[in-house]
Design a protein around this motif. Structure first.
Motif, short mmCIF file in Angstrom:
data_model
loop_
_atom_site.label_atom_id
_atom_site.label_comp_id
_atom_site.label_asym_id
_atom_site.label_seq_id
_atom_site.Cartn_x
_atom_site.Cartn_y
_atom_site.Cartn_z
N UNK A 134 10.22 -7.78 41.04
CA UNK A 134 9.19 -8.22 40.09
C UNK A 134 9.18 -7.33 38.85
N UNK A 135 8.72 -7.90 37.75
CA UNK A 135 8.36 -7.11 36.58
C UNK A 135 6.92 -6.66 36.82
N UNK A 136 6.72 -5.40 37.12
CA UNK A 136 5.40 -4.89 37.47
C UNK A 136 4.60 -4.61 36.21
N UNK A 137 3.40 -5.16 36.16
CA UNK A 137 2.50 -4.95 35.04
C UNK A 137 1.20 -4.36 35.57
N UNK A 138 0.61 -3.48 34.77
CA UNK A 138 -0.66 -2.86 35.17
C UNK A 138 -1.80 -3.55 34.46
N UNK A 139 -2.28 -4.60 35.09
CA UNK A 139 -3.40 -5.36 34.55
C UNK A 139 -4.22 -5.87 35.72
N UNK A 140 -5.42 -6.36 35.44
CA UNK A 140 -6.30 -6.76 36.54
C UNK A 140 -5.77 -7.93 37.35
N UNK A 141 -5.25 -8.95 36.72
CA UNK A 141 -4.72 -10.11 37.44
C UNK A 141 -3.58 -10.73 36.64
N UNK A 142 -2.60 -11.25 37.35
CA UNK A 142 -1.43 -11.84 36.72
C UNK A 142 -1.18 -13.22 37.33
N UNK A 143 -0.99 -14.20 36.47
CA UNK A 143 -0.59 -15.53 36.91
C UNK A 143 0.85 -15.74 36.45
N UNK A 144 1.73 -16.03 37.39
CA UNK A 144 3.12 -16.36 37.06
C UNK A 144 3.53 -17.55 37.91
N UNK A 145 3.45 -18.72 37.31
CA UNK A 145 3.75 -19.95 38.06
C UNK A 145 2.72 -20.17 39.15
#
Length: 191
Positions: A134-145
């Motif tokens: 995964x491309x790890x992002x530091x955010x509260x929530x992530x929607x990917x598909x």
């Protein structure tokens, strides 16, 4: 007919994450229910909460929901991953075009299954190493598909609203977010 979501509970689940997601979804009109992976509806949370789910996983296997949500908790996450029934449910959800959410440590279940390759995702600090590919992002929530991930307990409502946005649209999600005061900045505690 209203949209449906199952919040999947294993012994050791993070109570706040399960309840926060459930609350945000219910406020948005989604028929959210709790599902135990045990043989009974009895489940124990990470902090000792004795909880009675609405269903067992065997009861819902032939009644798919529009979304499933996996709360974290280290022990709960490992119990989710070790369950063939949970892994089968995740696989069928994605195969059939439905949503899968996971927060805190639980995105590691998806990572260990190889489902996050090429996707953006987040997890509780220290659990990113399990988000294989995964491309790890530091955010509260992530929607990917079809996959929604969230960082941890503080973001349980944001996680529920992110799932809601995919089920009921951005306007309904924004309305619920406003009602939960998610737009307000949280000041750091002076401890």
């Amino acid at each position: 007919m209203s949209k449906t979501a199952y919040i999947i509970l294993a012994d050791g689940f993070e109570e706040t994450e399960a309840m926060g997601a459930w609350d945000a979804l219910r406020r948005g009109g989604v028929e959210a229910t709790f599902v135990s992976i045990n043989d009974t509806t009895s489940v124990e949370g990470a902090h000792g909460l004795h909880f009675t789910a609405d269903h067992t996983i065997d009861e819902i296997r032939r009644q798919p929901a529009d979304a499933i949500a996996l709360p974290g908790g280290a022990t709960g996450t490992e119990n989710l991953y070790q369950s063939d029934k949970v892994r089968d449910l995740i696989t069928s959800q994605l195969r059939d075009g439905r949503l899968v959410g996971a927060m805190c440590a639980a995105p590691s279940v998806l990572g260990r299954m190889g489902l996050l390759r090429g996707k953006r995702a987040t997890a509780y600090p220290g659990w990113e190493k399990y988000l294989e590919g995964a491309e790890v992002v530091e955010t509260e929530a992530v929607v990917d598909g079809q996959i929604i991930t969230a960082r941890g307990p503080r973001y349980c409502f944001a996680y529920g609203v992110a799932i809601l946005s995919q089920l009921e649209g951005r306007d309904k999600a924004a309305e619920v977010a406003r009602g939960l005061l998610l737009h307000e900045q949280v000041a750091p505690l002076d401890i």
